[in-house]
Design a protein around this motif. Sequence first.
Motif, PDB file in Angstrom:
ATOM      1  N   ALA A  60      59.378   1.036  87.294  1.00 49.68           N
ATOM      2  CA  ALA A  60      59.440   0.118  88.645  1.00 49.68           C
ATOM      3  C   ALA A  60      58.877   0.773  89.873  1.00 49.68           C
ATOM      4  CB  ALA A  60      61.046   0.024  88.825  1.00 49.68           C
ATOM      5  N   GLU A  61      58.595   2.062  89.849  1.00 53.43           N
ATOM      6  CA  GLU A  61      57.923   2.622  91.073  1.00 53.43           C
ATOM      7  C   GLU A  61      56.727   3.474  90.921  1.00 53.43           C
ATOM      8  OE1 GLU A  61      62.147   4.092  93.269  1.00 53.43           O
ATOM      9  OE2 GLU A  61      61.180   5.451  91.979  1.00 53.43           O
ATOM     10  N   CYS A  62      55.987   3.238  89.658  1.00 57.62           N
ATOM     11  CA  CYS A  62      54.756   3.802  89.550  1.00 57.62           C
ATOM     12  C   CYS A  62      53.630   3.127  89.964  1.00 57.62           C
ATOM     13  CB  CYS A  62      54.634   4.282  88.074  1.00 57.62           C
ATOM     14  SG  CYS A  62      54.350   2.733  86.929  1.00 57.62           S
ATOM     15  N   GLY A  63      53.964   1.777  90.331  1.00 55.96           N
ATOM     16  CA  GLY A  63      52.631   0.869  90.992  1.00 55.96           C
ATOM     17  C   GLY A  63      51.845   0.451  90.037  1.00 55.96           C
ATOM     18  N   TRP A  64      52.284   0.577  88.469  1.00 54.26           N
ATOM     19  CA  TRP A  64      51.130   0.091  87.552  1.00 54.26           C
ATOM     20  C   TRP A  64      51.672  -1.556  87.101  1.00 54.26           C
ATOM     21  CZ3 TRP A  64      48.710   3.265  83.340  1.00 54.26           C
ATOM     22  CH2 TRP A  64      48.064   4.176  83.621  1.00 54.26           C
ATOM     23  N   ASN A  65      50.649  -2.038  86.561  1.00 54.70           N
ATOM     24  CA  ASN A  65      50.974  -3.577  85.862  1.00 54.70           C
ATOM     25  C   ASN A  65      51.249  -3.030  84.471  1.00 54.70           C
ATOM     26  OD1 ASN A  65      50.487  -5.048  88.151  1.00 54.70           O
ATOM     27  ND2 ASN A  65      48.341  -4.936  87.898  1.00 54.70           N
ATOM     28  N   ILE A  66      52.561  -3.411  84.141  1.00 56.09           N
ATOM     29  CA  ILE A  66      52.940  -2.935  82.759  1.00 56.09           C
ATOM     30  C   ILE A  66      53.315  -4.119  82.193  1.00 56.09           C
ATOM     31  CG2 ILE A  66      54.471  -1.530  81.445  1.00 56.09           C
ATOM     32  CD1 ILE A  66      54.271   0.474  84.070  1.00 56.09           C
ATOM     33  N   THR A  67      53.127  -4.469  80.661  1.00 55.57           N
ATOM     34  CA  THR A  67      53.922  -5.245  79.712  1.00 55.57           C
ATOM     35  C   THR A  67      54.643  -4.407  78.773  1.00 55.57           C
ATOM     36  OG1 THR A  67      52.129  -6.817  80.056  1.00 55.57           O
ATOM     37  CG2 THR A  67      53.458  -7.022  78.108  1.00 55.57           C
ATOM     38  N   VAL A  68      56.069  -4.575  78.652  1.00 51.82           N
ATOM     39  CA  VAL A  68      56.621  -3.824  77.771  1.00 51.82           C
ATOM     40  C   VAL A  68      57.454  -5.060  76.658  1.00 51.82           C
ATOM     41  CG1 VAL A  68      58.854  -2.655  77.690  1.00 51.82           C
ATOM     42  CG2 VAL A  68      57.459  -2.778  79.665  1.00 51.82           C
ATOM     43  N   ILE A  69      56.700  -4.670  75.612  1.00 51.97           N
ATOM     44  CA  ILE A  69      57.202  -5.553  74.308  1.00 51.97           C
ATOM     45  C   ILE A  69      58.483  -4.619  73.447  1.00 51.97           C
ATOM     46  CG2 ILE A  69      56.396  -6.269  71.978  1.00 51.97           C
ATOM     47  CD1 ILE A  69      55.319  -7.741  74.441  1.00 51.97           C
ATOM     48  N   CYS A  70      59.343  -5.467  73.350  1.00 53.79           N
ATOM     49  CA  CYS A  70      60.666  -4.727  72.838  1.00 53.79           C
ATOM     50  C   CYS A  70      60.409  -4.952  71.383  1.00 53.79           C
ATOM     51  CB  CYS A  70      61.798  -5.520  73.234  1.00 53.79           C
ATOM     52  SG  CYS A  70      63.336  -4.784  72.304  1.00 53.79           S
ATOM     53  N   GLU A  71      60.546  -3.752  70.651  1.00 56.69           N
ATOM     54  CA  GLU A  71      60.554  -3.768  69.179  1.00 56.69           C
ATOM     55  C   GLU A  71      61.945  -3.238  68.499  1.00 56.69           C
ATOM     56  OE1 GLU A  71      55.870  -3.147  67.649  1.00 56.69           O
ATOM     57  OE2 GLU A  71      56.882  -1.335  68.221  1.00 56.69           O
ATOM     58  N   SER A  72      62.905  -3.434  68.966  1.00 62.17           N
ATOM     59  CA  SER A  72      64.296  -3.156  68.332  1.00 62.17           C
ATOM     60  C   SER A  72      64.617  -4.166  67.430  1.00 62.17           C
ATOM     61  CB  SER A  72      65.275  -2.701  69.577  1.00 62.17           C
ATOM     62  OG  SER A  72      65.788  -4.313  69.835  1.00 62.17           O
ATOM     63  N   PRO A  73      65.430  -4.114  66.542  1.00 61.28           N
ATOM     64  CA  PRO A  73      66.260  -5.060  65.772  1.00 61.28           C
ATOM     65  C   PRO A  73      66.437  -6.068  66.696  1.00 61.28           C
ATOM     66  CG  PRO A  73      67.051  -2.985  65.220  1.00 61.28           C
ATOM     67  CD  PRO A  73      66.321  -2.778  66.478  1.00 61.28           C
ATOM     68  N   LEU A  74      66.955  -6.190  67.812  1.00 65.02           N
ATOM     69  CA  LEU A  74      67.099  -7.347  68.735  1.00 65.02           C
ATOM     70  C   LEU A  74      66.353  -7.663  69.614  1.00 65.02           C
ATOM     71  CD1 LEU A  74      71.118  -6.261  69.499  1.00 65.02           C
ATOM     72  CD2 LEU A  74      69.976  -8.117  67.606  1.00 65.02           C
ATOM     73  N   ILE A  75      64.984  -8.169  69.249  1.00 68.52           N
ATOM     74  CA  ILE A  75      63.828  -7.830  69.952  1.00 68.52           C
ATOM     75  C   ILE A  75      63.682  -8.582  71.286  1.00 68.52           C
ATOM     76  CG2 ILE A  75      62.116  -7.735  68.124  1.00 68.52           C
ATOM     77  CD1 ILE A  75      61.726 -10.571  67.812  1.00 68.52           C
ATOM     78  N   ASP A  76      64.402  -9.956  71.469  1.00 68.81           N
ATOM     79  CA  ASP A  76      64.441 -10.777  72.667  1.00 68.81           C
ATOM     80  C   ASP A  76      65.615 -10.196  73.326  1.00 68.81           C
ATOM     81  OD1 ASP A  76      65.721 -12.227  70.717  1.00 68.81           O
ATOM     82  OD2 ASP A  76      65.869 -13.866  71.682  1.00 68.81           O
ATOM     83  N   GLN A  77      66.828 -10.009  72.798  1.00 67.33           N
ATOM     84  CA  GLN A  77      68.179  -9.724  73.194  1.00 67.33           C
ATOM     85  C   GLN A  77      67.849  -8.337  74.068  1.00 67.33           C
ATOM     86  OE1 GLN A  77      71.124 -10.394  70.517  1.00 67.33           O
ATOM     87  NE2 GLN A  77      70.114 -12.220  70.021  1.00 67.33           N
ATOM     88  N   ASP A  78      67.332  -7.338  73.353  1.00 71.04           N
ATOM     89  CA  ASP A  78      66.993  -6.086  74.009  1.00 71.04           C
ATOM     90  C   ASP A  78      65.957  -6.133  75.061  1.00 71.04           C
ATOM     91  OD1 ASP A  78      69.241  -4.733  72.852  1.00 71.04           O
ATOM     92  OD2 ASP A  78      67.875  -3.773  71.191  1.00 71.04           O
TER      93      ASP A  78
END
Length: 282
Positions: free
Chosen positions: A246-264
């Motif tokens: 949130a504060e580092c100033g980067w453009n970041i895409t975070v892909i969730c790979e937990s068992p609850l991919i979209d919910q998590d």
Amino acid sequence: MSNVRFGPAGRPINFKGNAKDACTYIKEEGLEAYEYQATYGVKISKQSAIELKQDSEDNDVLVSMHAPYYINLSSNKDDVIERSIQRLIQAAKASEWMGAYRTVFHPGFYTNYTSNEAMDRCKNAIKQIMDKLEVLGVENYYFAPETTGKRSQLGNLDEIIEICRSFDHFEPTVDFAHVYARSRGKINKREDYNQIFQKLEDELGIKSLHSHFTHIEYTDAGERKHHKLLDDNYGPPLQPFIEEIAECGWNITVICESPLIDQDALVMKKMYSQFLANKKKI
């Protein structure tokens, strides 16, 4: 202020439609990214890939692709390397069709090689891939080698940086769970995340990142099993990661790979939004 997107690794759990329509569903959930999974082979048709691209553009959902798991560019078997080269060529072509901004892949295994020897074999295979793609006229792709979770795999953070530094059309994927597992749990606070971002900026000159995140179980050999984000028995810790992106100033895409991919992924986005809202109140 960072530009951060969250999304699932693969089709959302309750989505029953075709992959080409997944971005509409993802947008309705409140997410902004989608990693198409070609983990068992690039099987999508050109027409479906083009329709997926249109769906992503209509919904402002950023698409990436995970190339097949059966890739080993550092194998001690030449036929394995040749099949890996062909799979990555197929992935790059499909990525161009669907407008995927990153094509994620696992580089390989050390087998009986030293790290340097495995890296040399990997680089030689990549040179062949690049030459073949140039001949085929494939231009709109970015390979994104991923930090790997097992200590037997080529792909620690330094090795991923080395690969990306050596070739055009290459940007890193940092799987923070894999880094955590491979280091046997050495990501514990925000400063640990910050050191990773600083290293990437210092050595690659980048301020944008494709990433994966989940909680993970590990052994001395590294990665063992992914876990849900609300399972606090496992790391890496989520809150300091959210604060850093949130504060580092980067453009970041975070892909969730937990068992609850979209919910998590929604859990992460909610935590991120709450952190930003609390900052504004201060």
